[in-house]
Design an enzyme around this catalytic site. Sequence first.
Site, PDB file in Angstrom:
ATOM      1  N   ASN A 121      43.542  50.409  45.564  1.00 39.85           N
ATOM      2  CA  ASN A 121      42.365  50.985  44.919  1.00 39.85           C
ATOM      3  C   ASN A 121      41.612  49.898  44.165  1.00 39.85           C
ATOM      4  O   ASN A 121      42.215  48.989  43.594  1.00 39.85           O
ATOM      5  CB  ASN A 121      42.804  52.076  43.926  1.00 39.85           C
ATOM      6  CG  ASN A 121      41.629  52.725  43.218  1.00 39.85           C
ATOM      7  OD1 ASN A 121      40.613  53.061  43.833  1.00 39.85           O
ATOM      8  ND2 ASN A 121      41.742  52.905  41.910  1.00 39.85           N
ATOM      9  N   HIS A 123      39.350  49.254  40.994  1.00 37.72           N
ATOM     10  CA  HIS A 123      39.105  49.944  39.720  1.00 37.72           C
ATOM     11  C   HIS A 123      38.251  49.058  38.802  1.00 37.72           C
ATOM     12  O   HIS A 123      38.552  47.865  38.635  1.00 37.72           O
ATOM     13  CB  HIS A 123      40.429  50.269  39.021  1.00 37.72           C
ATOM     14  CG  HIS A 123      40.237  50.994  37.730  1.00 37.72           C
ATOM     15  ND1 HIS A 123      39.918  52.339  37.677  1.00 37.72           N
ATOM     16  CD2 HIS A 123      40.259  50.555  36.444  1.00 37.72           C
ATOM     17  CE1 HIS A 123      39.774  52.698  36.409  1.00 37.72           C
ATOM     18  NE2 HIS A 123      39.975  51.640  35.647  1.00 37.72           N
ATOM     19  N   SER A 150      39.772  45.342  38.993  1.00 40.22           N
ATOM     20  CA  SER A 150      41.143  45.110  39.469  1.00 40.22           C
ATOM     21  C   SER A 150      41.338  45.784  40.819  1.00 40.22           C
ATOM     22  O   SER A 150      40.748  46.837  41.083  1.00 40.22           O
ATOM     23  CB  SER A 150      42.159  45.739  38.506  1.00 40.22           C
ATOM     24  OG  SER A 150      41.983  45.290  37.194  1.00 40.22           O
ATOM     25  N   ASP A 159      45.914  54.862  38.343  1.00 38.05           N
ATOM     26  CA  ASP A 159      45.532  53.474  38.021  1.00 38.05           C
ATOM     27  C   ASP A 159      46.678  52.651  37.427  1.00 38.05           C
ATOM     28  O   ASP A 159      46.449  51.741  36.609  1.00 38.05           O
ATOM     29  CB  ASP A 159      44.336  53.465  37.037  1.00 38.05           C
ATOM     30  CG  ASP A 159      43.100  54.138  37.616  1.00 38.05           C
ATOM     31  OD1 ASP A 159      42.946  54.100  38.850  1.00 38.05           O
ATOM     32  OD2 ASP A 159      42.311  54.711  36.852  1.00 38.05           O
TER      33      ASP A 159
END
Length: 230
Positions: A121, A123, A150, A159
């Site tokens: 992911n 972020h 990130s 996260d």
Amino acid sequence: MSVDNASQPIKPLRIAVLVSGSGSNLQVLINAMQAGALPIEIVGVISNREDAYALTRAKDANIPVAVLSHVAKGKRMGIKTFETHANEQLIAWQPDLIVLAGFMRVLSGSFIDNVPAPMINLHPSLLPVYKGLDTHKRVIQAGERCHGCSIHKVTAELDAGQVLTQAVLNVDINDTVESLQSRVQKLEHQLLPWTILLLAKNVLPLEANNTSSQIQTYLPKLPLQLLIDG
Ligand code: GRF
């Protein structure tokens, strides 16, 4: 694998991308793929919004799309139904890597544990700080000097998976939520292709126990940080 092998030609990494919005990060990957700059094949794009501009970008590049709208025929599609269809679609596409690029639904632990490929992911904060939403606003309110984005492995906790790479910028005294969003997004457009290149070359670890841990013995600890003061 030895370090020398990192420069060998490699089989393209099959990537599925999950999106909800504009898809500017998807576009960066499409451009790099089409230019032969990244050893990837984008095998499909899933959107949970039928109005996501990312779908237009994918279709223009002849990439298969699946729209699993969170609102269909006036009814909200529950996350379980979304996940069942998304998992079937991912299995059919057989990706090596699943990339959440601006995908805005929270996925369940059972989906994350059972997807057919590792998932990362993007972020907009320097994790582990500022998980969740409204990161730019919270960074400004807190008077932070540094901010960035990130790329992390996706785990059941939001996260919180291992951070692989980060790009960092200095927050300017005149920065607003909008200016920070735009500056961080420019970082994302650099961080994502670099990270995928390192994953495709098996320099960064996709699986917990793969051979790249051998390489990491000789490299700095993750996350790898890119400093771009743009
Ligand atoms: C990115 O800025 C990302 O940080 C956030 O959503 C945005 C997606 O942008 N999670 P785009 O759809 O790739 O243009």
